[in-house]
Design a protein around this motif. Sequence first.
Motif, short mmCIF file in Angstrom:
data_model
loop_
_atom_site.label_atom_id
_atom_site.label_comp_id
_atom_site.label_asym_id
_atom_site.label_seq_id
_atom_site.Cartn_x
_atom_site.Cartn_y
_atom_site.Cartn_z
N GLU A 1 2.27 1.78 -3.49
CA GLU A 1 1.23 2.29 -4.39
C GLU A 1 0.96 3.77 -4.12
O GLU A 1 0.83 4.56 -5.05
CB GLU A 1 -0.04 1.48 -4.24
CG GLU A 1 0.07 0.08 -4.81
CD GLU A 1 -1.13 -0.79 -4.50
OE1 GLU A 1 -1.97 -0.39 -3.66
OE2 GLU A 1 -1.23 -1.87 -5.10
N GLU A 2 0.85 4.13 -2.84
CA GLU A 2 0.56 5.53 -2.50
C GLU A 2 1.70 6.46 -2.89
O GLU A 2 1.48 7.63 -3.17
CB GLU A 2 0.27 5.64 -1.00
CG GLU A 2 -1.08 5.05 -0.61
CD GLU A 2 -1.35 5.07 0.88
OE1 GLU A 2 -0.43 5.40 1.67
OE2 GLU A 2 -2.48 4.74 1.27
N ALA A 3 2.92 5.93 -2.93
CA ALA A 3 4.07 6.73 -3.34
C ALA A 3 4.24 6.75 -4.86
O ALA A 3 5.17 7.38 -5.37
CB ALA A 3 5.34 6.18 -2.68
N ARG B 1 -6.55 -6.96 0.23
CA ARG B 1 -7.43 -5.93 -0.35
C ARG B 1 -8.88 -6.37 -0.41
O ARG B 1 -9.78 -5.58 -0.22
CB ARG B 1 -6.96 -5.58 -1.75
CG ARG B 1 -5.83 -4.66 -1.74
CD ARG B 1 -5.87 -3.77 -2.97
NE ARG B 1 -4.67 -2.98 -2.98
CZ ARG B 1 -4.52 -1.87 -2.28
NH1 ARG B 1 -5.49 -1.42 -1.56
NH2 ARG B 1 -3.39 -1.22 -2.31
N VAL C 1 0.84 -1.20 0.00
CA VAL C 1 0.00 0.00 0.00
C VAL C 1 0.88 1.25 0.00
O VAL C 1 0.61 2.21 -0.73
CB VAL C 1 -0.98 -0.01 1.19
CG1 VAL C 1 -1.67 1.33 1.38
CG2 VAL C 1 -2.01 -1.12 1.02
N GLN C 2 1.96 1.25 0.77
CA GLN C 2 2.86 2.41 0.80
C GLN C 2 3.50 2.63 -0.57
O GLN C 2 3.63 3.76 -1.02
CB GLN C 2 3.92 2.24 1.87
CG GLN C 2 3.38 2.45 3.27
CD GLN C 2 4.47 2.31 4.33
OE1 GLN C 2 5.47 1.65 4.13
NE2 GLN C 2 4.25 2.97 5.45
#
Length: 145
Positions: free
Chosen positions: A42-44, A85, A39-40
Amino acid sequence: EEGDADAAALRAALDAQRRLVADCQRGHGHERHLLALLVQAEEAGMPTPGLFRDSGWATVTASLVSTSGLRSPALGWFAFGPVARQGVGLGYLLSPDGVALCATSFRGSGAPRAADLAAAVDEACTTLRGAVETLIPAPQPTSKL
């Protein structure tokens, strides 16, 4: 009898849950940490690391419901997120007065909604109460006469 079948199912579920908890306590709950890293990334805006494109990742994250619980008089609420997810998380806080539950899911993941899980847990609690009462009958009053 239905109560006996529920009690047997409860006993089997408790045994399976004890094994899962023991595995996580031995460090075998790695998917939680890996999901956070994904998730980190993807968010970055980073490309998806190869580990998460491997078929093994799909197998590890096939869990639909993940749970975690605490017992602490210092806490009023406790939440626990899904480990996949498409999953839902269920955090529960045990106290002498009862159990506080918090259901979570990712938005837009196609997963069952947290509200649906909460409704199912509410319904299951009614069934569970009957199974527990079958396993541990209420004490019968005794007369002093």
